[in-house]
Design a protein around this motif. Structure first.
Motif, PDB file in Angstrom:
ATOM      1  N   GLU A  95     -16.908  31.447  41.353  1.00 41.00           N
ATOM      2  CA  GLU A  95     -17.222  30.071  42.098  1.00 41.00           C
ATOM      3  C   GLU A  95     -17.188  29.403  42.016  1.00 41.00           C
ATOM      4  N   VAL A  96     -16.208  28.480  41.180  1.00 39.14           N
ATOM      5  CA  VAL A  96     -16.191  27.359  40.291  1.00 39.14           C
ATOM      6  C   VAL A  96     -14.337  26.820  41.116  1.00 39.14           C
ATOM      7  N   LEU A  97     -14.660  25.573  41.925  1.00 39.92           N
ATOM      8  CA  LEU A  97     -13.825  25.014  42.481  1.00 39.92           C
ATOM      9  C   LEU A  97     -12.974  24.223  42.078  1.00 39.92           C
ATOM     10  N   ALA A  98     -13.756  23.012  41.157  1.00 36.82           N
ATOM     11  CA  ALA A  98     -12.702  22.183  40.356  1.00 36.82           C
ATOM     12  C   ALA A  98     -13.647  22.023  38.721  1.00 36.82           C
ATOM     13  N   PHE A  99     -13.050  21.867  38.389  1.00 38.29           N
ATOM     14  CA  PHE A  99     -13.737  20.848  36.891  1.00 38.29           C
ATOM     15  C   PHE A  99     -13.305  20.212  36.549  1.00 38.29           C
ATOM     16  N   CYS A 100     -13.773  18.872  35.787  1.00 39.37           N
ATOM     17  CA  CYS A 100     -13.069  17.134  35.407  1.00 39.37           C
ATOM     18  C   CYS A 100     -13.726  17.208  34.363  1.00 39.37           C
ATOM     19  N   GLN A 101     -13.054  16.147  33.004  1.00 35.94           N
ATOM     20  CA  GLN A 101     -13.540  15.633  32.273  1.00 35.94           C
ATOM     21  C   GLN A 101     -14.447  14.198  32.502  1.00 35.94           C
ATOM     22  N   ALA A 102     -15.877  14.682  31.816  1.00 37.77           N
ATOM     23  CA  ALA A 102     -16.976  14.105  32.238  1.00 37.77           C
ATOM     24  C   ALA A 102     -16.916  12.166  32.431  1.00 37.77           C
ATOM     25  N   ARG A 103     -17.003  11.453  32.466  1.00 37.33           N
ATOM     26  CA  ARG A 103     -17.343   9.942  33.225  1.00 37.33           C
ATOM     27  C   ARG A 103     -17.835   9.480  31.259  1.00 37.33           C
ATOM     28  N   PRO A 104     -17.606   8.418  30.386  1.00 38.40           N
ATOM     29  CA  PRO A 104     -17.960   8.263  29.392  1.00 38.40           C
ATOM     30  C   PRO A 104     -19.247   8.293  29.558  1.00 38.40           C
ATOM     31  N   MET A 105     -20.328   8.138  30.029  1.00 34.56           N
ATOM     32  CA  MET A 105     -21.656   7.935  30.327  1.00 34.56           C
ATOM     33  C   MET A 105     -21.870   8.841  30.912  1.00 34.56           C
ATOM     34  N   ASP A 106     -21.510  10.279  31.156  1.00 36.32           N
ATOM     35  CA  ASP A 106     -22.224  12.154  31.305  1.00 36.32           C
ATOM     36  C   ASP A 106     -21.238  12.465  30.117  1.00 36.32           C
ATOM     37  N   GLY A 107     -20.987  12.347  29.142  1.00 37.41           N
ATOM     38  CA  GLY A 107     -20.864  12.942  28.187  1.00 37.41           C
ATOM     39  C   GLY A 107     -18.747  12.255  27.658  1.00 37.41           C
ATOM     40  N   GLY A 108     -17.944  12.024  28.350  1.00 44.81           N
ATOM     41  CA  GLY A 108     -16.785  12.235  28.168  1.00 44.81           C
ATOM     42  C   GLY A 108     -16.248  13.342  27.973  1.00 44.81           C
ATOM     43  N   SER A 109     -15.190  12.870  26.477  1.00 41.77           N
ATOM     44  CA  SER A 109     -14.320  14.398  26.264  1.00 41.77           C
ATOM     45  C   SER A 109     -15.352  15.248  25.400  1.00 41.77           C
ATOM     46  N   GLY A 110     -16.811  15.638  26.010  1.00 40.50           N
ATOM     47  CA  GLY A 110     -17.453  16.193  25.532  1.00 40.50           C
ATOM     48  C   GLY A 110     -17.795  17.310  26.303  1.00 40.50           C
ATOM     49  N   ALA A 111     -17.854  17.261  27.420  1.00 33.18           N
ATOM     50  CA  ALA A 111     -18.698  17.388  28.489  1.00 33.18           C
ATOM     51  C   ALA A 111     -17.307  17.825  29.419  1.00 33.18           C
ATOM     52  N   VAL A 112     -17.248  18.402  30.732  1.00 36.48           N
ATOM     53  CA  VAL A 112     -17.141  18.662  32.115  1.00 36.48           C
ATOM     54  C   VAL A 112     -17.941  19.089  33.257  1.00 36.48           C
ATOM     55  N   ILE A 113     -17.472  18.616  34.108  1.00 34.69           N
ATOM     56  CA  ILE A 113     -18.276  17.910  35.006  1.00 34.69           C
ATOM     57  C   ILE A 113     -17.810  19.056  35.880  1.00 34.69           C
ATOM     58  N   VAL A 114     -18.317  20.444  36.993  1.00 33.72           N
ATOM     59  CA  VAL A 114     -17.961  21.123  37.653  1.00 33.72           C
ATOM     60  C   VAL A 114     -18.618  21.358  39.166  1.00 33.72           C
ATOM     61  N   LEU A 115     -17.572  21.932  39.907  1.00 30.92           N
ATOM     62  CA  LEU A 115     -17.731  21.692  41.368  1.00 30.92           C
ATOM     63  C   LEU A 115     -17.653  23.375  41.384  1.00 30.92           C
ATOM     64  N   LEU A 116     -19.294  23.437  42.065  1.00 27.26           N
ATOM     65  CA  LEU A 116     -19.366  24.876  42.752  1.00 27.26           C
ATOM     66  C   LEU A 116     -19.379  25.133  44.314  1.00 27.26           C
ATOM     67  N   LYS A 117     -18.668  26.228  44.042  1.00 32.24           N
ATOM     68  CA  LYS A 117     -18.829  26.570  46.097  1.00 32.24           C
ATOM     69  C   LYS A 117     -20.679  27.118  46.371  1.00 32.24           C
ATOM     70  N   VAL A 118     -20.706  26.628  47.485  1.00 30.32           N
ATOM     71  CA  VAL A 118     -22.543  27.020  47.389  1.00 30.32           C
ATOM     72  C   VAL A 118     -22.188  27.870  49.143  1.00 30.32           C
ATOM     73  N   ALA A 119     -22.989  28.913  48.466  1.00 38.11           N
ATOM     74  CA  ALA A 119     -23.500  29.783  49.776  1.00 38.11           C
ATOM     75  C   ALA A 119     -23.769  29.000  50.894  1.00 38.11           C
ATOM     76  N   ARG A 120     -23.253  30.102  51.400  1.00 37.86           N
ATOM     77  CA  ARG A 120     -23.331  30.165  53.079  1.00 37.86           C
ATOM     78  C   ARG A 120     -24.728  31.191  53.732  1.00 37.86           C
ATOM     79  N   ARG A 121     -25.747  30.458  53.878  1.00 40.55           N
ATOM     80  CA  ARG A 121     -26.632  30.918  53.962  1.00 40.55           C
ATOM     81  C   ARG A 121     -26.835  31.410  55.882  1.00 40.55           C
TER      82      ARG A 121
END
Length: 177
Positions: free
Chosen positions: A151-177
């Motif tokens: 379900e993980v499409l992509a992820f990247c290091q968070a922007r400095p305001m979102d946690g920087g190198s201590g966090a990742v932002i994850v883009l998930l698949k959305v289930a079709r309904r």
């Protein structure tokens, strides 16, 4: 088929004659679809939530920002993820957890996000400043675990305001309904 349609068909095919009947009928072989997920003789497959601690070579620390995108994810999507295009809908903080606790929490979190249909989440793994060698152990393991989840499409290091190198932002698949 109506008479009009039948006549139209006959006039459109023109002057034809049937092939001679040799008494043989050709049926193409019925081939089963390949099962690429597991070996059919495997009677004890791994559970869906079994995540390996193996860290791929491309994730080793180079001092640069690391990221991941599945094949087929557009470069524009990755650019938008880095710029914070999607609002963060949920967050998981792994600070202070052991590797096993973090893995279990991540699995539970991703399952819940999938069930709720969330699109973009943040996972805080920390910078490793409190770890034994001051190395970010959970950072690389978290990235490896995320790469193993469908379900993980992509992820990247968070922007400095979102946690920087201590966090990742994850883009998930959305289930079709």
């Amino acid at each position: 088929m109506s008479d009009e349609e039948s006549n139209l068909f006959r006039t459109s095919i023109g002057d034809t004659r049937p092939l001679p009947d040799n008494g043989k009928t050709f049926f193409p072989p019925h081939l089963p679809w390949p099962d690429l997920r597991r070996n059919r003789t495997d009677t004890n497959p791994l559970p869906a939530d079994a995540l390996s601690d193996y860290i791929p070579q491309e994730l080793t620390e180079t001092g640069e920002e690391f990221f991941f995108q599945r094949p087929g994810v557009a470069p524009l999507t990755m650019k938008r993820l880095r710029r914070g295009h999607w609002g963060i809908q949920a967050e998981l903080d792994l600070h202070g957890m052991t590797s096993d606790e973090a893995r279990a929490s991540l699995i539970e979190f991703l399952d819940e996000c999938k069930q709720l249909g969330l699109r973009c989440v943040r996972i805080i793994h920390g910078k490793g400043l409190s770890s034994r060698n001051r190395e970010p152990v959970l950072k690389l393991k978290t990235a490896s675990w995320l790469m193993q989840r469908d379900e993980v499409l992509a992820f990247c290091q968070a922007r400095p305001m979102d946690g920087g190198s201590g966090a990742v932002i994850v883009l998930l698949k959305v289930a079709r309904r």
